[in-house]
Design an enzyme around this catalytic site. Structure first.
Site, short mmCIF file in Angstrom:
data_model
loop_
_atom_site.label_atom_id
_atom_site.label_comp_id
_atom_site.label_asym_id
_atom_site.label_seq_id
_atom_site.Cartn_x
_atom_site.Cartn_y
_atom_site.Cartn_z
N HIS A 144 -43.78 -14.61 -24.71
CA HIS A 144 -43.54 -16.05 -24.61
C HIS A 144 -42.57 -16.44 -25.71
O HIS A 144 -42.80 -16.16 -26.89
CB HIS A 144 -44.84 -16.85 -24.76
CG HIS A 144 -44.62 -18.33 -24.60
ND1 HIS A 144 -44.73 -18.97 -23.39
CD2 HIS A 144 -44.26 -19.28 -25.50
CE1 HIS A 144 -44.46 -20.26 -23.55
NE2 HIS A 144 -44.17 -20.46 -24.83
N CYS A 145 -41.47 -17.07 -25.32
CA CYS A 145 -40.42 -17.43 -26.28
C CYS A 145 -40.44 -18.93 -26.54
O CYS A 145 -40.19 -19.73 -25.64
CB CYS A 145 -39.05 -17.00 -25.73
SG CYS A 145 -37.68 -17.35 -26.85
N VAL A 146 -40.73 -19.31 -27.79
CA VAL A 146 -40.78 -20.74 -28.12
C VAL A 146 -39.39 -21.37 -28.07
O VAL A 146 -39.26 -22.58 -27.90
CB VAL A 146 -41.40 -20.96 -29.52
CG1 VAL A 146 -42.86 -20.54 -29.53
CG2 VAL A 146 -40.61 -20.21 -30.60
N ASN A 150 -40.73 -21.16 -22.52
CA ASN A 150 -41.03 -20.45 -21.28
C ASN A 150 -41.38 -19.01 -21.60
O ASN A 150 -41.04 -18.50 -22.67
CB ASN A 150 -39.82 -20.49 -20.33
CG ASN A 150 -40.19 -20.20 -18.89
OD1 ASN A 150 -41.36 -20.02 -18.54
ND2 ASN A 150 -39.19 -20.16 -18.03
#
Length: 295
Positions: A144-146, A150
């Site tokens: 999960h990429c802040v 997403n």
């Protein structure tokens, strides 16, 4: 009162929206420093400097367009959700039982076993993992990429890699073209040849782009290694101790499972309909293993 720690993780999505604003702010500062303050004025000077400024500004805008295109594709593209009430194909389950002994001899399964998510109350295809931030299962989840609010998974991993690549190229170029102005920073500050605001923006843009270029280089090297072995960030620990990773089909096939087979689209955040129909891995449900290829 019982606290659901996984539910608290969903609060990280709020941080992601601030990250989007931060990306916009960094792009704005860099654009002003490179185009408006440093190289834009040299377009009117004529001669070699004018030609060089034109080339730099064109390259800057091309990379910026590719960067933003890839970025928004990562942000808005669903990484891959498990269909409701998904269950593995019964024929594949029977095949798995019938070949379990042969697979054990080879050190890997012919068909990786599907699982079940107690949070989603639904089946989990191979390589699928539950994201505590998004509160759902993601197909071939990488992380999960802040920065993009997403998950990065089967259907947007290519866009994420292109975003890393073009951001690295853009920040590296910005660092190089701002270097002369950065070197002259202190002399210009003493002589007051530039306004304090412009000097501060040039200094800030140079430091930010240098920092991002160096950090992105590390990420690019890491993901290039993962891509070459057809591994996700989540699967790194699972892969340890295996003789050869069961999804490793060779560098070319591994690359095509992420970027497709159409060479003209490799460096664009797009997929051809033919690849989407013919490469199951791009849809995130079914993944061939070494045994499939070598059989």
């Amino acid at each position: 009162m019982e606290i659901n720690v996984f539910r608290l993780c969903s609060g990280l999505r709020v941080l992601g929206y601030f990250m989007i604003l931060l990306v916009a702010a960094i792009i704005g500062v860099t654009y002003y420093a490179v185009v408006v303050v440093t190289w834009g004025p040299k377009l009117l000077g004529g001669g070699f400097h004018s030609f060089l400024a034109f080339a730099i500004i064109i390259k800057f805008h091309v990379l910026l367009i590719l960067l933003l295109w890839s970025y928004f594709r990562v942000v808005f593209k669903d990484p891959g959700s498990v269909p409701e009430n998904w269950r593995p194909d019964p024929t594949e389950e029977n095949l798995e039982v019938g070949t379990s002994l042969a697979a054990a001899d080879d050190g890997f399964q012919r068909r990786p076993r599907a699982g079940y998510c107690i949070h989603c109350q639904n089946g989990k295809p191979p390589r699928c993992h539950h994201c505590s931030v998004c509160q759902r299962c993601v197909l071939k989840m990488d992380h999960h990429c802040v920065w993009v609010v997403n998950c990065v998974g089967a259907r947007n991993y290519k866009f994420f890699l292109l975003f890393l690549l073009y951001t690295f190229l853009e920040t590296t170029m910005d660092t190089i073209v701002l270097l002369p102005s950065f070197i002259n920073f202190f002399s210009e500050a003493k002589s007051h040849s530039s306004t304090p605001a412009n000097l501060a923006i040039i200094f800030l843009a140079f430091v930010l782009n240098l920092a991002f270029a160096l950090s992105l280089l590390c990420f690019l090297v890491m993901h290039a290694s993962l891509l070459s072995s057809n591994t996700t960030s989540v699967e790194v620990h699972e892969k340890k101790g295996t003789v050869r990773w069961k999804y490793d089909l060779g560098r070319r096939r591994n690359f095509e499972q992420v970027f497709g087979t159409k060479k003209t689209l490799w460096f664009l955040p797009l997929f051809s309909e033919e690849d989407l129909n013919n490469i199951p891995a791009l849809r995130g449900i079914d993944f061939p293993t070494r045994s499939d290829v070598e059989a």
